[in-house]
Structures are given as structure tokens and as C-alpha cells.
Design a protein around this motif. Structure first.
Motif, short mmCIF file in Angstrom:
data_model
loop_
_atom_site.label_atom_id
_atom_site.label_comp_id
_atom_site.label_asym_id
_atom_site.label_seq_id
_atom_site.Cartn_x
_atom_site.Cartn_y
_atom_site.Cartn_z
N UNK A 68 62.99 6.01 19.27
CA UNK A 68 62.98 6.63 17.93
C UNK A 68 64.31 6.39 17.21
N UNK A 69 65.41 6.52 17.95
CA UNK A 69 66.74 6.29 17.39
C UNK A 69 66.87 4.85 16.90
N UNK A 73 67.03 2.59 12.58
CA UNK A 73 67.81 1.48 12.02
C UNK A 73 67.10 0.13 12.23
N UNK A 74 65.76 0.19 12.22
CA UNK A 74 64.92 -1.03 12.23
C UNK A 74 65.14 -1.90 13.46
N UNK A 75 65.41 -1.28 14.59
CA UNK A 75 65.55 -2.04 15.83
C UNK A 75 64.47 -1.63 16.81
N UNK A 76 64.22 -2.52 17.78
CA UNK A 76 63.38 -2.16 18.92
C UNK A 76 63.89 -2.95 20.12
N UNK A 160 70.80 10.05 24.77
CA UNK A 160 69.55 10.68 24.34
C UNK A 160 69.20 11.96 25.11
N UNK A 161 69.52 12.01 26.41
CA UNK A 161 69.25 13.22 27.20
C UNK A 161 70.06 14.41 26.68
N UNK A 162 71.29 14.14 26.21
CA UNK A 162 72.13 15.21 25.64
C UNK A 162 71.53 15.70 24.32
N UNK A 163 70.94 14.79 23.56
CA UNK A 163 70.30 15.17 22.29
C UNK A 163 69.03 15.98 22.53
N UNK A 171 71.84 15.37 13.72
CA UNK A 171 72.32 14.88 12.41
C UNK A 171 73.55 13.98 12.53
N UNK A 172 74.48 14.34 13.42
CA UNK A 172 75.67 13.49 13.64
C UNK A 172 75.25 12.12 14.17
N UNK A 173 74.26 12.12 15.07
CA UNK A 173 73.80 10.87 15.67
C UNK A 173 73.12 9.99 14.62
#
Length: 192
Positions: A68-69, A73-76, A160-163, A171-173
Motif C-alpha cells: 500500500x505504501x 508513490x506509484x511503485x510495486x 510497516x509493522x511499527x505503523x 501521516x509522517x510516513x
């Protein structure tokens, strides 16, 4: 493609690794996944339970969030490469020991050599302490760019686990990801 062949050769070697005790408890070596010509390399800490079962990095809930992150920014995964500092799961998902990190460091060093990315993104504090500086403070220094000795741009994102544990950091991420996107657009030629 030469890079692909070299990575496959390295993977074959890595799958038989017995340099530390983690080889006795693993189901799979989690070598890495993605584009061998990637200009952007994401580095996590070590495989968790799902990763160990499937032999792929970031496949559990944290992996879904990472996807998802990236999509923000249009990456995979086909455009980047994802690897971990240690290739085998530490029992109970504990932090990898210094001895385990040291035993495993050469695999990642050789992956970086083959892929030769322009940007390295550390996912979480452990990777940032290894690739940016030993006293890295993730809460203060996430999203900032540093330059390594090879002239690459290096930044850290919250893992991601911390998020998942603390959604208030999202929001910061999001801001950090937009900064990463700008860096990719200025430094990379074929990511987008």
C-alpha cells in the motif's frame, strides 16, 4: 540479463547457508524479491513467520501495508528490490543478534553490489542503524536523506509493522514517501 544470472547464482549459494544457528530453525531462506535492475532497494530487518513459511520478504500484514505504501508513490514490487538484513527468521521474531547480523552481512553486501541501486530505503531502526549510522534515531531522523560512501541516497521509513502498532505515525510516513518519490524522480532514470 547478467544481473539476473548473478543474483540467481547468489540465491542458490545463500539457500544452503549455515553460517549461523538460524539455519537450524528456519523453514526457508528469505533471499529477496524484485527487479534485479532496480534503482531503489528496500532493506528490512529479518523474516517473520509468514516470510519464513513462504520464502519471500514482507508477505504478512506488514507486507500488505508495504505494498500500500509503495502504491501511494506509484511503485510495486516489480520496479524495486526488497531484501532483509538477515535471511532467516529469528525464533519468536526477536531482534537478530549481532553475531547473526554479522554472519549474514555478506549476502546483502553482495546483493547490493549486483543490483547497484541509486537509493536505499531502510525499513525500520535496525536497518537504519546498519546503513546510516549506529546511533540512528528513527523517531527523529526518518524521512531524511543521507549519502553513503558509494554516493547513494539512503533514507529510513518507519517499519510497516511499527505503523500497524501505531497508526498515528502514518501521516509522517506519507510525507516521507512523497520525499522518496521526489528523490527517485530526480536521481533515477527508469523506475517510473
Amino acid at each position: 540479463d547478467g544481473q539476473m544470472d548473478k543474483l540467481e547464482q547468489l540465491r542458490a549459494e545463500c539457500l544452503g547457508c549455515q553460517k549461523c544457528g538460524l539455519c537450524e530453525t528456519r523453514n526457508h531462506v528469505v533471499f529477496g524479491v524484485g527487479n534485479p535492475d532496480a534503482e531503489v532497494l528496500f532493506i528490512g530487518e529479518g523474516p517473520g513467520e509468514q516470510e519464513d513459511l513462504k520464502g519471500e520478504p514482507f508477505v504478512g500484514r506488514a507486507g500488505k501495508l508495504l505494498d500500500d505504501m509503495l502504491s501511494i508513490i506509484y511503485l510495486d514490487r516489480s520496479r524495486i528490490y526488497i531484501a532483509n538484513m538477515v535471511k532467516c527468521r529469528p525464533p519468536g521474531n526477536r531482534d537478530p543478534l549481532n553475531t547473526e547480523q554479522a554472519a549474514c552481512a555478506d549476502w546483502l553486501r553482495r546483493q547490493i553490489e549486483i543490483i547497484n541501486p541509486k537509493i536505499i530505503v531502510c525499513l525500520g531502526r535496525i536497518a537504519a542503524m546498519a546503513f546510516i549510522k549506529p546511533d540512528f534515531k528513527i523517531t527523529k531522523e526518518h524521512g531524511q536523506f543521507f549519502t553513503d560512501e558509494a554516493g547513494r541516497s539512503v533514507m529510513a521509513l518507519y517499519h510497516p509493522a511499527a505503523l500497524l502498532r501505531d497508526p498515528r505515525r502514518r501521516p509522517e510516513t506519507f510525507e516521507d514517501l512523497k520525499r522518496l518519490e521526489a528523490e527517485i524522480r530526480s536521481r533515477c532514470t527508469h523506475t517510473y
